[in-house]
Write an enzyme that holds these catalytic residues in place. Structure first.
Site, PDB file in Angstrom:
ATOM      1  CG  ASP A  77     -37.912 -37.230  23.591  1.00  0.00           C
ATOM      2  OD1 ASP A  77     -39.050 -36.690  23.572  1.00  0.00           O
ATOM      3  OD2 ASP A  77     -36.899 -36.649  24.039  1.00  0.00           O
ATOM      4  CG  ASP A  80     -40.591 -34.096  24.891  1.00  0.00           C
ATOM      5  OD1 ASP A  80     -40.760 -35.273  24.544  1.00  0.00           O
ATOM      6  OD2 ASP A  80     -39.518 -33.478  24.710  1.00  0.00           O
ATOM      7  CE1 TYR A 229     -32.649 -36.584  22.474  1.00  0.00           C
ATOM      8  CE2 TYR A 229     -34.702 -35.526  21.824  1.00  0.00           C
ATOM      9  CZ  TYR A 229     -33.977 -36.306  22.708  1.00  0.00           C
ATOM     10  OH  TYR A 229     -34.583 -36.792  23.844  1.00  0.00           O
ATOM     11  CD  GLU A 474     -37.209 -34.418  29.952  1.00  0.00           C
ATOM     12  OE1 GLU A 474     -38.082 -34.419  29.069  1.00  0.00           O
ATOM     13  OE2 GLU A 474     -36.297 -33.568  30.000  1.00  0.00           O
TER      14      GLU A 474
END
Length: 626
Positions: A77, A80, A229, A474
């Site tokens: 995603d 990571d 999430y 990120e």
């Protein structure tokens, strides 16, 4: 995405009031190409021979094995190495929507094939993750163990457990979003790969049924996802979102009726939104339903669809500062929703503004705001301003797309890009070793994460290019996905096309088709609900090859199932690419042939057409029973 507590000082943050904005014109075509490249860096599984991000290698090759299912593939995603199903599905939906709206522009920029490959990388995985009608795997790996380590995906030693939803452990939001992704993607591949398109639509039908029949929030079943999430908005928005995409993909009125009957009770007509993203889909639903209304498809649901439309306009007005409540912006003009990965909201909202601008232009309408009417061009200008900010027109003169321009983030919070490539140094990097040797380095990343859109600046346009500043540095796949459509639109210049016409995504490149045996005639699903007094049944009656192309003859039978005489029949036919016989065309609809003025109870009429594609979408627009 990272949720480790960070105690590092933000001392390097500062305001650059004196630095002028860099208002040079942008190369949207180059930005488009780079933005698609990012998805190749996020691939999990066996990488293809044409992989262009060459510092990556195969990874996650045993995913799903412990559960007896093949879950190799898909996307990581963000920075990571976890495969989270909900944001991955939203990513695929938004990439597909970009292609559906701007496929011709993507093709003109030479990127349609790459974009379609990016979609297929996701849908191939979802097919694997949906092995049974009421089973969907929604996560591989877990954020806690993954975030404890800083490793290349090729070196992963973390837990790769697979997590699923089923009737006993439901997840309507996850199943609904995945249904939306599969339905939208089925439109993308309808012309270039009809068999694959049909398979995707079959999964979409099943997933929607699963989501609607067994209701519940997915993070109550896959609890390891809550921290990363969590489904704050619940699942009603995903059910409406999936229904909208299934209607667009199938023209089946069941899904149109679902939107009409459930719009009020599920919040589609009630929520006035200020965001759109992987969790909250209402603004997207409202935009799609507004499109259906503009296309004249609302029928009996016009009053409900008008309420969706009003909420869509509320969102658009808030973006351009003309609403009763407007979205916050930074001093430099960027939408600001939250400090953590704010750029996701920038790209998704800008995409909605872009498509809505084109819908309004196509319908010759304008945006009606509390502070006055807004021309469609102003909406597009707003979206352009957000993209320009992202690409460097901001107080810091920083591009928030890695690899675009000269001043872009060099210390991205991303495991793969921050550690030397396994192809350069194959020596194993252990779990905590990555933190000690690579995470804390102050040098630039050894691998450039080309095209990645990072989290971006804070509410005051400040940004610190530091690897541990995960809130700002990120990247994420769902940051990039909506950007594909906007960049393709901006790269094309002035649009002289109608976005309300039936969708026809072009094939990525002309190919010489090899002769294939003619498939057996088969019935296609009816495009009207089971309660309708009119049924439509299509059958392929013959096929042949000519100069490398396969052509099909379809017979379509329309039957009056009522006890009254059918008059004034109007049919809507889309995805038709050849001649048709047995109907009379009037404007954008088709009616009875000249020799027929009505259809008695229980009687049928037949019409035929020929083209080199899957069956056209045929639906009833209006009729009278006397």
């Amino acid at each position: 995405m990272e949720k480790l507590t960070r105690l590092v000082s933000m001392a390097p943050l500062f305001l650059l009031f004196s630095l002028p904005f860099a208002f040079a014109g942008h190369d949207y075509g180059q930005a488009l190409s780079k933005s698609i490249l990012f998805f190749e860096a996020q691939r999990s599984g066996y990488l293809p021979h044409n992989q262009r991000i060459t510092w990556r290698a195969n990874s996650g090759l045993n995913d799903g094995k412990a559960s007896g299912v093949d879950l190799v593939g898909g996307y990581y995603d963000a920075g990571d190495n976890v495969k989270f199903g909900l944001p991955m599905a939203f990513t695929v939906t938004m990439m597909s929507w970009s292609i559906i709206e701007y496929g011709k522009q993507l093709a003109a920029n030479g990127e349609l094939r790459h974009a379609m490959e990016a979609v297929k990388w996701g849908t191939d995985y979802f097919i694997k993750a949906h092995p049974q009608p009421y089973v969907l795997y929604g996560e591989v790996g877990d954020g806690n163990s993954d975030h404890y380590c800083w490793q290349r995906p090729e070196d992963m030693t973390t837990d790769r457990r697979a997590y699923k939803i089923d009737p006993s452990n439901p997840g309507s939001d996850l199943a609904g979003e995945t249904a939306a992704a599969m339905a939208a993607a089925s439109i993308v591949f309808r012309r270039s790969n009809p068999a694959y398109s049909t398979e995707l639509l079959r999964h979409a039908y099943q997933l929607f049924d699963f989501a609607d029949k067994y209701r519940g929030k997915y993070d109550g079943s896959i609890t390891v996802a809550q921290k990363y999430y969590g489904s704050v908005s619940g699942y009603n928005d995903e059910l409406l979102w999936a229904a909208a995409w299934l209607y667009q993909a199938s023209n089946n009125e069941f899904y149109l009726n679902y939107l009409g009957k459930n719009g009020d009770s599920m919040g589609g007509t009630g929520w006035a939104m200020s965001e759109f993203g992987w969790d909250v889909k209402y603004a997207g639903v409202q935009t799609l339903v507004a499109k259906f209304l503009m296309q004249g498809k609302a029928g009996q649901h016009a009053p409900v669809f008008e309420r969706y439309h009003q909420k869509a306009e509320y969102f658009m007005c808030s973006l351009v500062g003309k609403g009763s409540r407007n979205i916050q912006k930074t001093p430099g003009g960027l939408i600001f929703r939250q400090r953590w990965n704010n750029m996701q909201f920038v790209t998704s909202a800008s995409f909605l503004a872009t498509v809505y601008s084109d819908y309004l232009t196509s319908s010759r309408g304008s945006l009606k705001c509390s502070a006055g009417n807004v021309a469609p061009s102003q909406l597009l200008s707003f979206a352009k301003s957000q993209v320009d900010y992202l690409l460097g027109d901001n107080p810091r003169a920083t591009s928030y797309m890695v690899g675009y321009g000269n001043n872009y983030p060099r210390q991205v919070h991303h495991r793969g890009s921050s550690i030397v490539s396994v192809k350069v140094n194959p020596k194993f990097v252990a779990c905590r070793q990555g933190y000690a040797n690579w995470y804390t380095r102050k040098a630039s990343d050894p691998n450039v994460l080309t095209g990645a859109v990072v989290g971006g600046p804070d509410a005051y346009d400040n940004f610190a290019d530091e690897r541990d500043n995960y809130e700002q540095t990120e990247p994420a796949t769902y940051n990039n996905a909506p950007l594909l459509g906007i960049l393709a639109r901006l790269a094309s210049g002035d649009g002289r096309y109608n976005q309300l016409l039936p969708v026809a995504v072009p094939a990525p490149n002309p190919v010489i088709a090899k002769p294939k045996p003619a498939p057996k005639p088969k019935l296609t699903p009816t495009h009207v609900s089971s309660s309708s007094p009119i049924t439509i049944e299509q059958k392929m009656t013959s096929s042949w090859n000519d100069r490398g192309n396969t052509y099909y003859r379809y017979s379509t039978v329309v039957t009056n199932k009522s006890y009254k005489t059918l008059k004034d029949l109007k049919l809507s036919i889309s995805k038709l690419y050849g001649p048709i016989w047995g109907l009379t065309k009037t404007g954008n609809s088709y009616g009875f042939p000249k020799w027929l003025s009505s259809l008695p109870a229980g009687k049928s009429l037949e019409f035929v057409y020929i083209h080199s594609a899957s069956p056209a979408d045929v639906s009833v627009s209006s009729y009278n029973l006397a």
